[in-house]
Design a protein around this motif. Structure first.
Motif, PDB file in Angstrom:
ATOM      1  N   PHE A 100      41.101  46.781  54.517  1.00 31.41           N
ATOM      2  CA  PHE A 100      40.644  46.673  55.910  1.00 31.41           C
ATOM      3  C   PHE A 100      41.506  47.512  56.842  1.00 31.41           C
ATOM      4  CE2 PHE A 100      41.643  44.592  59.962  1.00 31.41           C
ATOM      5  CZ  PHE A 100      40.420  44.712  60.608  1.00 31.41           C
ATOM      6  N   ALA A 101      42.824  47.423  56.701  1.00 30.28           N
ATOM      7  CA  ALA A 101      43.742  48.152  57.582  1.00 30.28           C
ATOM      8  C   ALA A 101      43.597  49.659  57.409  1.00 30.28           C
ATOM      9  CB  ALA A 101      45.180  47.717  57.311  1.00 30.28           C
ATOM     10  N   LEU A 102      43.511  50.114  56.159  1.00 33.01           N
ATOM     11  CA  LEU A 102      43.395  51.555  55.908  1.00 33.01           C
ATOM     12  C   LEU A 102      42.077  52.109  56.443  1.00 33.01           C
ATOM     13  CD1 LEU A 102      44.870  51.763  52.287  1.00 33.01           C
ATOM     14  CD2 LEU A 102      45.972  52.427  54.432  1.00 33.01           C
ATOM     15  N   HIS A 103      40.987  51.407  56.175  1.00 35.76           N
ATOM     16  CA  HIS A 103      39.675  51.864  56.647  1.00 35.76           C
ATOM     17  C   HIS A 103      39.605  51.863  58.175  1.00 35.76           C
ATOM     18  CE1 HIS A 103      37.495  52.340  52.896  1.00 35.76           C
ATOM     19  NE2 HIS A 103      37.966  51.192  52.463  1.00 35.76           N
ATOM     20  N   SER A 104      40.053  50.778  58.802  1.00 34.33           N
ATOM     21  CA  SER A 104      39.970  50.680  60.262  1.00 34.33           C
ATOM     22  C   SER A 104      40.866  51.716  60.929  1.00 34.33           C
ATOM     23  CB  SER A 104      40.339  49.270  60.729  1.00 34.33           C
ATOM     24  OG  SER A 104      41.645  48.911  60.323  1.00 34.33           O
ATOM     25  N   SER A 105      41.998  52.048  60.300  1.00 37.83           N
ATOM     26  CA  SER A 105      42.892  53.057  60.862  1.00 37.83           C
ATOM     27  C   SER A 105      42.235  54.443  60.855  1.00 37.83           C
ATOM     28  CB  SER A 105      44.203  53.101  60.077  1.00 37.83           C
ATOM     29  OG  SER A 105      45.030  54.152  60.514  1.00 37.83           O
ATOM     30  N   ILE A 106      41.594  54.790  59.748  1.00 34.98           N
ATOM     31  CA  ILE A 106      40.920  56.091  59.658  1.00 34.98           C
ATOM     32  C   ILE A 106      39.782  56.176  60.672  1.00 34.98           C
ATOM     33  CG2 ILE A 106      39.526  57.579  58.169  1.00 34.98           C
ATOM     34  CD1 ILE A 106      41.166  56.453  55.798  1.00 34.98           C
ATOM     35  N   CYS A 107      39.016  55.077  60.794  1.00 36.61           N
ATOM     36  CA  CYS A 107      37.920  55.066  61.761  1.00 36.61           C
ATOM     37  C   CYS A 107      38.441  55.154  63.190  1.00 36.61           C
ATOM     38  CB  CYS A 107      37.094  53.788  61.582  1.00 36.61           C
ATOM     39  SG  CYS A 107      36.165  53.731  60.031  1.00 36.61           S
ATOM     40  N   ALA A 108      39.555  54.483  63.475  1.00 38.28           N
ATOM     41  CA  ALA A 108      40.147  54.547  64.809  1.00 38.28           C
ATOM     42  C   ALA A 108      40.616  55.967  65.126  1.00 38.28           C
ATOM     43  CB  ALA A 108      41.305  53.561  64.922  1.00 38.28           C
ATOM     44  N   ASP A 109      41.082  56.686  64.108  1.00 38.53           N
ATOM     45  CA  ASP A 109      41.439  58.092  64.302  1.00 38.53           C
ATOM     46  C   ASP A 109      40.268  58.887  64.867  1.00 38.53           C
ATOM     47  OD1 ASP A 109      44.111  58.524  63.781  1.00 38.53           O
ATOM     48  OD2 ASP A 109      43.847  58.810  61.634  1.00 38.53           O
ATOM     49  N   PHE A 110      39.096  58.716  64.259  1.00 39.73           N
ATOM     50  CA  PHE A 110      37.914  59.449  64.710  1.00 39.73           C
ATOM     51  C   PHE A 110      37.486  59.005  66.115  1.00 39.73           C
ATOM     52  CE2 PHE A 110      37.362  60.171  60.090  1.00 39.73           C
ATOM     53  CZ  PHE A 110      37.203  61.542  60.116  1.00 39.73           C
ATOM     54  N   SER A 111      37.589  57.696  66.388  1.00 37.00           N
ATOM     55  CA  SER A 111      37.215  57.201  67.712  1.00 37.00           C
ATOM     56  C   SER A 111      38.125  57.770  68.794  1.00 37.00           C
ATOM     57  CB  SER A 111      37.281  55.664  67.737  1.00 37.00           C
ATOM     58  OG  SER A 111      36.309  55.098  66.902  1.00 37.00           O
ATOM     59  N   LEU A 112      39.429  57.767  68.541  1.00 30.04           N
ATOM     60  CA  LEU A 112      40.389  58.261  69.523  1.00 30.04           C
ATOM     61  C   LEU A 112      40.276  59.773  69.706  1.00 30.04           C
ATOM     62  CD1 LEU A 112      43.400  56.031  68.439  1.00 30.04           C
ATOM     63  CD2 LEU A 112      42.220  55.931  70.643  1.00 30.04           C
ATOM     64  N   LEU A 113      40.041  60.496  68.619  1.00 27.36           N
ATOM     65  CA  LEU A 113      39.866  61.943  68.720  1.00 27.36           C
ATOM     66  C   LEU A 113      38.583  62.295  69.472  1.00 27.36           C
ATOM     67  CD1 LEU A 113      41.090  62.988  65.164  1.00 27.36           C
ATOM     68  CD2 LEU A 113      42.180  63.577  67.333  1.00 27.36           C
ATOM     69  N   ALA A 114      37.541  61.472  69.310  1.00 29.57           N
ATOM     70  CA  ALA A 114      36.313  61.679  70.079  1.00 29.57           C
ATOM     71  C   ALA A 114      36.574  61.441  71.567  1.00 29.57           C
ATOM     72  CB  ALA A 114      35.214  60.750  69.581  1.00 29.57           C
ATOM     73  N   LEU A 115      37.366  60.416  71.887  1.00 27.93           N
ATOM     74  CA  LEU A 115      37.739  60.154  73.276  1.00 27.93           C
ATOM     75  C   LEU A 115      38.525  61.320  73.870  1.00 27.93           C
ATOM     76  CD1 LEU A 115      38.866  56.430  73.667  1.00 27.93           C
ATOM     77  CD2 LEU A 115      36.957  57.594  74.773  1.00 27.93           C
ATOM     78  N   MET A 116      39.440  61.847  73.093  1.00 25.43           N
ATOM     79  CA  MET A 116      40.253  62.977  73.565  1.00 25.43           C
ATOM     80  C   MET A 116      39.383  64.212  73.797  1.00 25.43           C
ATOM     81  SD  MET A 116      43.523  62.289  71.070  1.00 25.43           S
ATOM     82  CE  MET A 116      44.725  63.404  71.796  1.00 25.43           C
ATOM     83  N   ALA A 117      38.373  64.393  72.966  1.00 22.73           N
ATOM     84  CA  ALA A 117      37.447  65.515  73.155  1.00 22.73           C
ATOM     85  C   ALA A 117      36.651  65.334  74.451  1.00 22.73           C
ATOM     86  CB  ALA A 117      36.505  65.626  71.963  1.00 22.73           C
TER      87      ALA A 117
END
Length: 313
Positions: A100-117
């Motif tokens: 759960f932690a590994l999957h949610s961390s990778i997904c959060a990476d994409f969410s935060l990078l989308a926000l930064m874009a």
């Protein structure tokens, strides 16, 4: 074992052939983990302490670094322990929690990078409405949902995995992920296909959104030297971070599903670790070197500590 209720531990593979290199691997892994903490914590503390950096871009960057520590914390402590242990097992609950932690961390990476874009798109393409669109309240809402959706979606995925009846206890990897646990299921389940498919589609949408923002960013920046300089300073590290995360995830996902068992064990271990090694180090280092404000604050902080130590000595 034909029922999940009697399964209490899983066995992990990948560390059976390293008896002669345990200490060296332990030291190198510990060093990498310390570097991850150092570079990410430096950015986090710098952004929190310096009020001049309390801007959307730096707040998103701070959260990206926090997520880097969150994801690696799910892997490195257990891996370091396994390197010094003769038995490589993980409890059933621990395996689900790690996945759960590994999957949610990778997904959060994409969410935060989308926000930064999105932040860079508004700042460069729509500068007149930037401060009205990126208020503190809206930034807090954006950050909340950037964490909420990965945690919620991965929680659903983990619950779906937890209710499966399993017919095996061997995880052919150095850590747990839902895909490998699902492969131990005694029978097929529609939820095993539907929920991951939705998650992949949802985050592919993030990548397409980032691509759309960069098409507009490049078009806008070509007509202005000032905008192009801003693009090179703030967007290049973001684009590089996105490529690093996306490529690391793509390699990992493809290898898990289609990788050949003929590769050496050391190569398999590297493929498993690269997504937990490269992005958490590269992301803060890229932003630290490229963003002038971050770089200057960090250098001033280091110089301040050096001056203090000299005076005490």
């Amino acid at each position: 074992m034909d029922n999940v209720s009697v399964i209490t531990v899983f066995t992990l593979s990948g560390l059976s052939d390293i008896a002669n290199y345990r200490v060296i691997l332990f030291v190198l892994t510990l060093l990498c983990y310390c570097v991850i903490w150092l570079v990410n914590l430096t950015i986090i503390v710098t952004v929190i302490v310096d009020k001049k950096l309390h801007e959307p871009m730096y707040i998103f960057l701070c959260n990206l670094c926090v997520n880097g520590l969150y994801g690696t914390a799910a892997f490195y402590p257990k891996f370091l322990y396994d390197l010094l242990s003769t038995t490589h097992v993980i409890s059933y609950a621990g395996c689900l929690l790690q996945g759960f932690a590994l999957h949610s961390s990778i997904c959060a990476d994409f969410s935060l990078l989308a926000l930064m874009a999105y932040d860079r798109y508004v700042a460069i393409c729509r500068p007149l409405v930037y401060h009205s669109l990126m208020t503190k309240q809206k930034v807090c809402i954006f950050v909340f949902f950037a964490w909420f959706f990965p945690i919620y979606l991965m929680l659903l995925s983990t619950i779906t995995t937890a209710v499966l009846r399993l017919c095996g206890t061997h995880i052919p990897r150095i850590y747990c992920i839902n895909w490998l646990i699902n492969n131990l299921a005694c029978s097929a389940s529609a939820a095993r296909i539907v929920i991951p498919a939705f998650n992949y589609t949802f985050y592919i949408g993030h990548i397409l959104f980032v691509f759309w923002t960069y098409v507009h960013l490049v078009k806008t920046c070509q007509s202005s030297k000032e905008n192009w300089n801003k693009f090179m300073q703030t967007c290049v590290p973001h684009l590089f971070s996105l490529i690093v995360v996306a490529v690391s995830f793509l390699f990992d996902m493809l290898y898990v599903r289609f990788g050949s068992k003929e590769f050496p064990q050391s190569f398999e271990n590297f493929m498993a670790m690269e997504i937990l090694l490269i992005p958490p180090i590269i992301n803060p280092v890229m932003y630290g070197f490229k963003l002038t404000k971050i770089r200057n604050r960090v250098l001033n902080f280091i110089c301040g500590i050096s001056s203090t130590l000299r005076l005490k000595l």
